[in-house]
Design a protein around this motif. Structure first.
Motif, mmCIF file in Angstrom:
data_model
loop_
_atom_site.group_PDB
_atom_site.id
_atom_site.type_symbol
_atom_site.label_atom_id
_atom_site.label_comp_id
_atom_site.label_asym_id
_atom_site.label_seq_id
_atom_site.Cartn_x
_atom_site.Cartn_y
_atom_site.Cartn_z
ATOM 1 N N PRO A 131 2.586 4.862 -1.536
ATOM 2 C CA PRO A 131 3.103 3.500 -1.495
ATOM 3 C C PRO A 131 4.006 3.187 -2.680
ATOM 4 N N PHE A 132 4.966 2.286 -2.444
ATOM 5 C CA PHE A 132 5.848 1.823 -3.495
ATOM 6 C C PHE A 132 5.239 0.603 -4.185
ATOM 7 N N ASP A 133 5.529 0.459 -5.455
ATOM 8 C CA ASP A 133 5.019 -0.687 -6.218
ATOM 9 C C ASP A 133 5.889 -1.924 -6.029
ATOM 10 N N ILE A 134 7.191 -1.704 -5.848
ATOM 11 C CA ILE A 134 8.117 -2.826 -5.739
ATOM 12 C C ILE A 134 9.248 -2.447 -4.799
ATOM 13 N N GLY B 34 -0.862 -5.581 -3.046
ATOM 14 C CA GLY B 34 -0.517 -6.174 -4.330
ATOM 15 C C GLY B 34 0.903 -5.885 -4.769
ATOM 16 N N GLY B 35 1.631 -5.040 -4.003
ATOM 17 C CA GLY B 35 3.014 -4.714 -4.333
ATOM 18 C C GLY B 35 3.929 -5.899 -4.108
ATOM 19 N N THR B 36 5.120 -5.855 -4.684
ATOM 20 C CA THR B 36 6.021 -6.994 -4.719
ATOM 21 C C THR B 36 7.329 -6.698 -4.015
ATOM 22 N N ARG C 285 4.548 -10.988 -1.893
ATOM 23 C CA ARG C 285 3.560 -10.002 -2.342
ATOM 24 C C ARG C 285 2.748 -9.509 -1.152
ATOM 25 N N LYS C 286 2.521 -8.197 -1.119
ATOM 26 C CA LYS C 286 1.706 -7.594 -0.054
ATOM 27 C C LYS C 286 0.242 -7.972 -0.267
ATOM 28 N N ARG C 287 -0.395 -8.453 0.792
ATOM 29 C CA ARG C 287 -1.789 -8.868 0.709
ATOM 30 C C ARG C 287 -2.686 -7.700 0.333
#
Length: 352
Positions: free
Chosen positions: A164-167, A198-200, A321-323
């Motif tokens: 997964p990517f953080d942002i 939690g990613g943005t 923001r990803k839930r």
């Protein structure tokens, strides 16, 4: 929306165009699939055909301070939400104009995706640091560049080893996906599937509320100033118009659709509100002085014109923001993905 751009028009920037035409009615268009592919290809061809400018050419642009203001806003978004070591997904990355911003944020890995082959190649040149406009050290993060329509192509399986990517970032381009509901949903599906919990997701796009308000205040189907002109309609009679459609995106509908893909709104501010709020912070005020959209404080120093400031009012910045709770440990980047020097054969091409 069609447009007749200035030669110095920045990528995906509505405010710098002489003439643009929006699809009236807002929301999703009703174009057929084949017509939509043709429209997307026109956008790709338009941006591919535009050449990179030297630093001197950019500084001589009549809208240089508007460009610098846009860069300041994007820089603030990156500084607010990117963390050292982050894995970045840059959708509609264009010619790589934000690479320096990610480098200053000390991100750990970068994947850029754009529909325009010419833009991706320019992004590669800028990343490698061998362009006459890239007078700086090489970037500190490995990168991967993909030529694809991220509003039509499923990216989750293709990028599964990188996720997964953080942002995720999409600057001045998210509204291109709103020509059909299917494209709007695919765009958000890609973002949601590839972001970690939690990613943005950060971005900028035209502010539909302002545009529609200005339209209602105008006498006809056109309004603007010396910097821009916006026209609503279906037919184009000007021979020099570039067929590059764009769409009005009512933000409340964008927010509702994003929620279906587990993306919750964190921030939405018109550019004027965004500037007024964040320029009060010392670190961003200093950045404003260094970038120079409002001058550098010297007597007689040129600054943003009133028409440029008015044009900036046509845009907004958003953060979603990803839930879900963020993972307790950050996943290490795949060592087999990304390079610190990219050749043309390293550019990956995806079809639907």
């Amino acid at each position: 929306m069609n447009k007749r751009p200035r030669e110095d028009e920045p990528s995906s920037s509505l405010a710098s165009a002489q003439k643009r035409q929006f699809g009236a009615g807002g929301g999703y268009g009703e174009q057929g699939y084949s017509e939509e592919r043709i429209s997307a290809q026109r956008v790709a061809d338009h941006y591919s055909a535009r050449s990179n400018q030297t630093l001197e050419e950019r500084e001589n642009s009549p809208i240089i301070h508007l460009k610098k203001l846009n860069n300041w806003i994007k820089s603030v978004l990156v500084q607010l939400y990117a963390r050292p070591g982050d894995c970045v997904l840059d959708l509609a990355c264009g010619k790589g104009g934000d690479l320096i911003k990610w480098d200053k944020a000390k991100v750990g890995y970068y994947v850029g995706v754009d529909i325009a082959e010419g833009s991706i190649k320019d992004c590669m040149t800028r990343y490698n640091g061998d362009s006459d406009q890239q007078r700086r050290k090489k970037f500190s993060f490995p990168a991967r560049l993909i030529c694809a329509d991220c509003y039509e192509t499923r990216l989750d399986e293709y990028l599964c080893e990188d996720a997964p990517f953080d942002i995720c970032s999409c600057q001045f381009a998210m509204h291109y996906s709103w020509s059909t509901e299917a494209r709007a949903r695919q765009a958000l599906a890609n973002i949601s599937a590839l972001l970690r919990p939690g990613g943005t997701f950060i971005g900028t796009m035209p502010d539909a509320n302002v545009i529609i308000k200005r339209l209602r205040e105008s006498e006809g189907m056109e309004f603007g100033n010396s910097v821009y002109c916006i026209t609503f309609g279906e037919e184009y009679t000007e021979k020099d118009a570039v067929d590059c459609p764009e769409w009005v995106v009512p933000f409340h509908l964008f927010k509702l659709l994003a929620e279906e893909f587990d993306l919750e709104l964190v921030l939405m501010k018109n550019f004027h509100e965004f500037v007024h709020e964040y320029v009060q912070r010392p670190e961003f005020a200093d950045l404003m002085r260094r970038l120079g959209p409002l001058g550098d404080g010297r007597s007689g120093q040129s600054t943003l014109s009133q028409d440029e400031w008015e044009a900036s009012y046509l845009y907004l910045a958003f953060v979603l923001r990803k839930r879900g709770p963020p993972p307790s440990q950050r996943r290490a980047n795949n060592p087999n993905r990304g390079k610190t020097f990219l050749a043309e054969e390293d550019i990956e091409f995806l079809s639907i």
